[in-house]
Design a protein around this motif. Structure first.
Motif, PDB file in Angstrom:
ATOM      1  N   GLY A  67       7.021 -28.274   9.585  1.00 39.40           N
ATOM      2  CA  GLY A  67       6.338 -29.529   9.321  1.00 39.40           C
ATOM      3  C   GLY A  67       4.779 -29.141   8.410  1.00 39.40           C
ATOM      4  N   VAL A  68       4.667 -27.660   8.486  1.00 37.48           N
ATOM      5  CA  VAL A  68       3.394 -27.180   7.906  1.00 37.48           C
ATOM      6  C   VAL A  68       3.559 -26.504   6.598  1.00 37.48           C
ATOM      7  CG1 VAL A  68       2.236 -27.154   9.830  1.00 37.48           C
ATOM      8  CG2 VAL A  68       3.378 -25.172   9.346  1.00 37.48           C
ATOM      9  N   ILE A  69       4.865 -26.180   6.182  1.00 36.60           N
ATOM     10  CA  ILE A  69       4.864 -25.163   5.095  1.00 36.60           C
ATOM     11  C   ILE A  69       4.678 -25.648   3.961  1.00 36.60           C
ATOM     12  CG2 ILE A  69       6.847 -24.127   3.791  1.00 36.60           C
ATOM     13  CD1 ILE A  69       8.172 -23.149   6.396  1.00 36.60           C
ATOM     14  N   PHE A  70       5.041 -27.165   3.715  1.00 35.16           N
ATOM     15  CA  PHE A  70       4.576 -27.711   2.463  1.00 35.16           C
ATOM     16  C   PHE A  70       3.312 -27.863   2.328  1.00 35.16           C
ATOM     17  CE2 PHE A  70       5.018 -30.870  -0.984  1.00 35.16           C
ATOM     18  CZ  PHE A  70       6.283 -31.040  -1.302  1.00 35.16           C
ATOM     19  N   GLU A  71       2.326 -28.307   2.994  1.00 39.79           N
ATOM     20  CA  GLU A  71       1.104 -28.315   3.058  1.00 39.79           C
ATOM     21  C   GLU A  71       0.491 -26.832   3.043  1.00 39.79           C
ATOM     22  OE1 GLU A  71      -3.007 -29.791   2.742  1.00 39.79           O
ATOM     23  OE2 GLU A  71      -0.931 -30.637   2.273  1.00 39.79           O
ATOM     24  N   GLY A  72       0.818 -25.866   3.684  1.00 45.29           N
ATOM     25  CA  GLY A  72       0.543 -24.734   3.624  1.00 45.29           C
ATOM     26  C   GLY A  72       0.684 -23.869   2.324  1.00 45.29           C
ATOM     27  N   PHE A 117       7.435 -32.611   5.620  1.00 46.18           N
ATOM     28  CA  PHE A 117       5.941 -32.983   5.415  1.00 46.18           C
ATOM     29  C   PHE A 117       5.611 -34.597   5.457  1.00 46.18           C
ATOM     30  CE2 PHE A 117       3.165 -33.936   1.776  1.00 46.18           C
ATOM     31  CZ  PHE A 117       1.828 -33.502   2.319  1.00 46.18           C
ATOM     32  N   LEU A 118       7.018 -35.373   4.980  1.00 48.19           N
ATOM     33  CA  LEU A 118       6.787 -36.881   5.126  1.00 48.19           C
ATOM     34  C   LEU A 118       6.634 -37.307   6.236  1.00 48.19           C
ATOM     35  CD1 LEU A 118       7.065 -39.472   3.487  1.00 48.19           C
ATOM     36  CD2 LEU A 118       9.568 -39.370   3.626  1.00 48.19           C
ATOM     37  N   LEU A 119       7.450 -36.615   7.422  1.00 51.07           N
ATOM     38  CA  LEU A 119       7.547 -37.173   8.671  1.00 51.07           C
ATOM     39  C   LEU A 119       6.288 -36.484   9.651  1.00 51.07           C
ATOM     40  CD1 LEU A 119      11.248 -37.411   9.316  1.00 51.07           C
ATOM     41  CD2 LEU A 119       9.653 -38.982   8.425  1.00 51.07           C
ATOM     42  N   ASN A 120       5.638 -35.652   9.238  1.00 51.50           N
ATOM     43  CA  ASN A 120       4.695 -35.052  10.042  1.00 51.50           C
ATOM     44  C   ASN A 120       3.423 -36.021  10.152  1.00 51.50           C
ATOM     45  OD1 ASN A 120       2.802 -33.272  11.256  1.00 51.50           O
ATOM     46  ND2 ASN A 120       3.367 -31.450  10.322  1.00 51.50           N
ATOM     47  N   PRO A 121       3.172 -36.635  11.254  1.00 50.72           N
ATOM     48  CA  PRO A 121       1.966 -37.562  11.316  1.00 50.72           C
ATOM     49  C   PRO A 121       0.669 -36.684  11.048  1.00 50.72           C
ATOM     50  CG  PRO A 121       2.844 -36.910  13.425  1.00 50.72           C
ATOM     51  CD  PRO A 121       3.954 -36.332  12.697  1.00 50.72           C
ATOM     52  N   LYS A 122       0.555 -35.474  11.025  1.00 54.89           N
ATOM     53  CA  LYS A 122      -0.688 -34.719  10.675  1.00 54.89           C
ATOM     54  C   LYS A 122      -1.091 -35.056   9.463  1.00 54.89           C
ATOM     55  CE  LYS A 122      -0.216 -31.334  14.723  1.00 54.89           C
ATOM     56  NZ  LYS A 122      -1.361 -32.309  15.589  1.00 54.89           N
ATOM     57  N   PHE A 124      -0.039 -37.611   7.522  1.00 58.96           N
ATOM     58  CA  PHE A 124      -0.237 -39.265   7.155  1.00 58.96           C
ATOM     59  C   PHE A 124      -1.171 -39.757   6.216  1.00 58.96           C
ATOM     60  CE2 PHE A 124      -0.315 -43.609   7.617  1.00 58.96           C
ATOM     61  CZ  PHE A 124       1.100 -43.946   7.594  1.00 58.96           C
ATOM     62  N   SER A 125      -2.404 -39.112   6.298  1.00 54.13           N
ATOM     63  CA  SER A 125      -3.491 -39.568   5.499  1.00 54.13           C
ATOM     64  C   SER A 125      -3.532 -39.142   4.182  1.00 54.13           C
ATOM     65  CB  SER A 125      -4.613 -39.098   6.300  1.00 54.13           C
ATOM     66  OG  SER A 125      -4.752 -37.568   6.155  1.00 54.13           O
ATOM     67  N   LYS A 126      -2.552 -38.044   3.584  1.00 52.21           N
ATOM     68  CA  LYS A 126      -2.427 -37.541   2.441  1.00 52.21           C
ATOM     69  C   LYS A 126      -1.518 -38.487   1.745  1.00 52.21           C
ATOM     70  CE  LYS A 126      -3.360 -32.847   3.639  1.00 52.21           C
ATOM     71  NZ  LYS A 126      -4.783 -32.524   2.820  1.00 52.21           N
ATOM     72  N   ASP A 131       4.445 -38.893  -3.205  1.00 51.09           N
ATOM     73  CA  ASP A 131       4.542 -37.633  -3.914  1.00 51.09           C
ATOM     74  C   ASP A 131       6.009 -37.866  -4.316  1.00 51.09           C
ATOM     75  OD1 ASP A 131       5.437 -34.949  -4.387  1.00 51.09           O
ATOM     76  OD2 ASP A 131       3.349 -34.368  -3.543  1.00 51.09           O
ATOM     77  N   GLY A 132       6.330 -37.445  -5.615  1.00 48.00           N
ATOM     78  CA  GLY A 132       7.601 -37.532  -6.181  1.00 48.00           C
ATOM     79  C   GLY A 132       8.506 -36.642  -5.608  1.00 48.00           C
ATOM     80  N   GLU A 133       8.001 -35.197  -5.517  1.00 48.45           N
ATOM     81  CA  GLU A 133       8.776 -34.161  -5.103  1.00 48.45           C
ATOM     82  C   GLU A 133       9.253 -34.401  -3.786  1.00 48.45           C
ATOM     83  OE1 GLU A 133       8.648 -29.117  -4.625  1.00 48.45           O
ATOM     84  OE2 GLU A 133       6.698 -30.389  -5.258  1.00 48.45           O
ATOM     85  N   VAL A 134       7.953 -34.850  -2.938  1.00 50.91           N
ATOM     86  CA  VAL A 134       8.495 -35.179  -1.385  1.00 50.91           C
ATOM     87  C   VAL A 134       9.752 -36.306  -1.363  1.00 50.91           C
ATOM     88  CG1 VAL A 134       7.423 -36.096   0.960  1.00 50.91           C
ATOM     89  CG2 VAL A 134       5.933 -34.394  -0.761  1.00 50.91           C
TER      90      VAL A 134
END
Length: 291
Positions: A67-72, A117-122, A124-126, A131-134
């Protein structure tokens, strides 16, 4: 003492002078080591490569980090861009590095990373749903996991419930716990209104991204059951691997593990990296508990 002083001492000692007379490349090496611009370039390379190493180390951990790779990845690119912005040719250097990074991302990217990334509540504010790729990754995952047209429709509807913070998702406690609880715990506590989406979120957010734990176990097994010990029975080899692995874990709780001649006797290089990775990456690693 500066980190490159040992190298400076190397090219100023008597032994070096004796060796330099016999080797033509020695003068080139000496000129580079004694040049201040050489060390400035080295420091820049270390700064730029460190976020990449931190990212690689993060995905190589034995904890659930899907859940953190996309944002990482986004944070890694921004960190490199920030570092190179201070350089004269920083923009050109960043473009060259970004090409390699994007090629790496295309190689490792899967629809599941976008879905986590979509389902990670951390995050959510983003607003990841914008996001089209997501969303492309979500649709690919949906087509893969949906066993029927009706189930796919239900998952779509339940995703809308999650995005709209309807039902239990809109409770003040649920909103407050988005950053406090692990992603899996959050879905276990507040996903009861969307059972299909809850099961999917828990399943994929609990995944690890690396086989390092297995590889280390195989390495330990290979150390014990070597060519010289190939007569060991499987039961005995399994018991020895079990004992050695637990001795390692037990030794980490002793004071001698962090000091003395045998400190970090088993995984010194891994622990060295772990001591710095948290500083460079803002994403949280290990916030999901494996099922």
């Amino acid at each position: 003492m500066m980190q490159h002083e040992p190298c400076l001492h190397l090219v100023t000692c008597e032994d070096w002078d004796a060796w330099k007379c016999q080797n033509e490349d020695a003068k080139v090496i000496e000129r580079s080591i004694l040049c201040s611009s050489f060390w400035e370039d080295i420091e820049l390379y270390v700064k730029v490569c460190w976020p990449i190493m931190a990212m690689l180390h993060m995905v190589d951990m034995d904890e659930a980090c899907m859940g953190v790779i996309f944002e990482g990845m986004d944070q890694m690119v921004e960190k490199i861009k920030e570092i190179l912005a201070e350089e004269v040719d920083g923009e050109e250097m960043f473009q060259q590095m970004n090409e390699f990074i994007q090629a790496w991302w295309l190689m490792m990217h899967t629809p599941l990373l976008a879905t986590t990334f979509l389902l990670n509540p951390k995050w959510f504010s983003k607003s990841p749903n914008k996001d089209g790729e997501v969303m492309k990754g979500w649709k690919a995952t949906l087509n893969r996991v949906g066993r029927s047209a009706m189930e796919k429709t239900q998952l779509k509807a339940q995703l809308s419930t999650y995005i709209g913070l309807q039902g239990s998702f809109g409770d003040p406690e649920a909103l407050d716990d988005m950053q406090k609880l692990s992603t899996v715990s959050w879905w276990e506590n507040y996903g009861e209104d969307t059972p299909l989406l809850q099961r999917l979120a828990i399943k994929i957010l609990s995944q690890v991204c690396s086989a390092s734990a297995c590889e280390r176990n195989w390495s330990t097994y290979g150390f014990i059951h070597s060519v010289k010990r190939n007569r060991l029975q499987h039961e005995m080899a399994d018991d020895l691997v079990y004992v050695l692995s637990n001795l390692r874990l037990q030794s980490r709780k002793e004071a001698s593990y962090v000091s003395g001649p045998c400190c970090f006797w088993d995984v010194e290089e891994d622990l060295t990296m772990e001591g710095h990775i948290e500083v460079e990456m803002d994403v949280e690693v290990g916030d999901a508990e494996a099922m």
